[in-house]
Design a protein around this motif. Sequence first.
Motif, PDB file in Angstrom:
ATOM      1  N   LEU A   1     -12.945  13.770 -14.123  1.00  0.00           N
ATOM      2  CA  LEU A   1     -12.586  14.985 -13.912  1.00  0.00           C
ATOM      3  C   LEU A   1     -13.536  16.010 -13.292  1.00  0.00           C
ATOM      4  CD1 LEU A   1     -10.419  15.476 -17.099  1.00  0.00           C
ATOM      5  CD2 LEU A   1      -9.422  14.904 -15.176  1.00  0.00           C
ATOM      6  N   GLU A   2     -14.797  15.725 -13.479  1.00  0.00           N
ATOM      7  CA  GLU A   2     -15.806  16.448 -12.812  1.00  0.00           C
ATOM      8  C   GLU A   2     -17.393  15.843 -13.091  1.00  0.00           C
ATOM      9  OE1 GLU A   2     -18.171  18.866 -14.403  1.00  0.00           O
ATOM     10  OE2 GLU A   2     -17.615  18.112 -16.414  1.00  0.00           O
TER      11      GLU A   2
ATOM     12  N   VAL B   1      -8.144  20.152 -12.393  1.00  0.00           N
ATOM     13  CA  VAL B   1      -8.042  18.921 -11.712  1.00  0.00           C
ATOM     14  C   VAL B   1      -7.023  18.129 -12.396  1.00  0.00           C
ATOM     15  CG1 VAL B   1      -9.492  16.611 -11.483  1.00  0.00           C
ATOM     16  CG2 VAL B   1     -10.521  18.938 -11.036  1.00  0.00           C
TER      17      VAL B   1
ATOM     18  N   HIS C   1     -12.320  24.319 -14.240  1.00  0.00           N
ATOM     19  CA  HIS C   1     -12.355  23.269 -13.389  1.00  0.00           C
ATOM     20  C   HIS C   1     -11.595  21.851 -13.804  1.00  0.00           C
ATOM     21  CE1 HIS C   1     -13.291  21.030  -9.640  1.00  0.00           C
ATOM     22  NE2 HIS C   1     -13.878  20.345 -10.194  1.00  0.00           N
TER      23      HIS C   1
ATOM     24  N   GLU D   1      -6.575  21.164  -8.267  1.00  0.00           N
ATOM     25  CA  GLU D   1      -8.019  21.250  -7.353  1.00  0.00           C
ATOM     26  C   GLU D   1      -8.231  19.614  -7.347  1.00  0.00           C
ATOM     27  OE1 GLU D   1     -11.068  23.358  -9.061  1.00  0.00           O
ATOM     28  OE2 GLU D   1     -10.020  25.281  -8.882  1.00  0.00           O
ATOM     29  N   THR D   2      -9.434  19.246  -6.590  1.00  0.00           N
ATOM     30  CA  THR D   2      -9.727  17.913  -6.530  1.00  0.00           C
ATOM     31  C   THR D   2     -11.212  17.780  -7.314  1.00  0.00           C
ATOM     32  OG1 THR D   2     -10.896  18.429  -4.448  1.00  0.00           O
ATOM     33  CG2 THR D   2      -8.620  17.332  -4.291  1.00  0.00           C
ATOM     34  N   VAL D   3     -11.388  16.576  -7.520  1.00  0.00           N
ATOM     35  CA  VAL D   3     -12.945  16.275  -8.440  1.00  0.00           C
ATOM     36  C   VAL D   3     -13.964  16.968  -7.409  1.00  0.00           C
ATOM     37  CG1 VAL D   3     -14.669  14.768  -9.238  1.00  0.00           C
ATOM     38  CG2 VAL D   3     -12.032  14.555  -9.795  1.00  0.00           C
ATOM     39  N   GLN D   4     -14.787  17.713  -7.880  1.00  0.00           N
ATOM     40  CA  GLN D   4     -16.023  18.079  -7.058  1.00  0.00           C
ATOM     41  C   GLN D   4     -17.307  17.922  -7.974  1.00  0.00           C
ATOM     42  OE1 GLN D   4     -15.811  22.321  -5.473  1.00  0.00           O
ATOM     43  NE2 GLN D   4     -13.436  22.186  -5.849  1.00  0.00           N
TER      44      GLN D   4
END
Length: 280
Positions: free
Chosen positions: A193-194, A261, A257, A266-269
């Motif tokens: 996820l992050e 996700v 965040h 949102e996308t994984v960052q």
Amino acid sequence: MDAPLWWQVIAQQKAWLDGHPNTDQALAVPLRVLKVAEEAGEAAAALIGVSGQNPRKGTSHTTADLAAELCDVITAASVALASVVPDPEQVLKEHIGRIYMRSVNAGAPRMEDLGLGADYVAWALSMPKVSVGAAVIFTDEDGRVLLVRQPYRADGKWSFPGGVVEDDEFPADAARREALEELGLEVAPGALLEVDWRPRMGDRLPLIQFAYDGGTLSADDIARIRLQEAEIAEIGFFDLDGARERLNPHMYARLEHIVAVREGRETVQGLREGQARSIG
């Protein structure tokens, strides 16, 4: 004596000194550093004694005496180092690695040229070190996130279930192990996820933290939770408002965040202290 045992003895000596009734904790570090200088003086006196250059005393020391005094210098310096930093063994390894690389760059022979092993070992020791953490993000059937409160945290803040990734352990495996140890839940971590990075703070190494999706826990799953009392004081499921009250700002930014996700917004960052990295 191998290196780990050496540092265990040094830790035992430091503990002995720390617990002595005459020890003034405010003076412990400066006095232990001065002890290194005292032992160096003893080594110098032994050298003079071995050479016989003192007209009054003549040859008063043997080579064995000099070796013992040099060992006392090393021991005193090790105790002083252990009194200054929490991981003296690692600090010394990294420092020796840097010394080695500087010497090679200045023209000294490489270890492999001397038959002492591959250069990679010393190079690796000289590289910057980071700590790695892994967490699992669980929610209940109402979408609330599971947070844990650890009794040893001085700030009283909550966090995600998880912990430190051990040597040569894949982060997802560490997340699975921590969930089992802390909560008694055997889970296979899902999607990443992050990933968050935090800089060095005081004695703490720079930290890279991974968070994996643990899925939704049913009422039966929650009933099976068994806390590791030494690590977890209590748990709870919270919506974002409740989580904001319990997490420090950095952890809450991570959670925002993570939720985005998970929901596909949102996308994984790769985050920097909970904040998305600016590009361009």
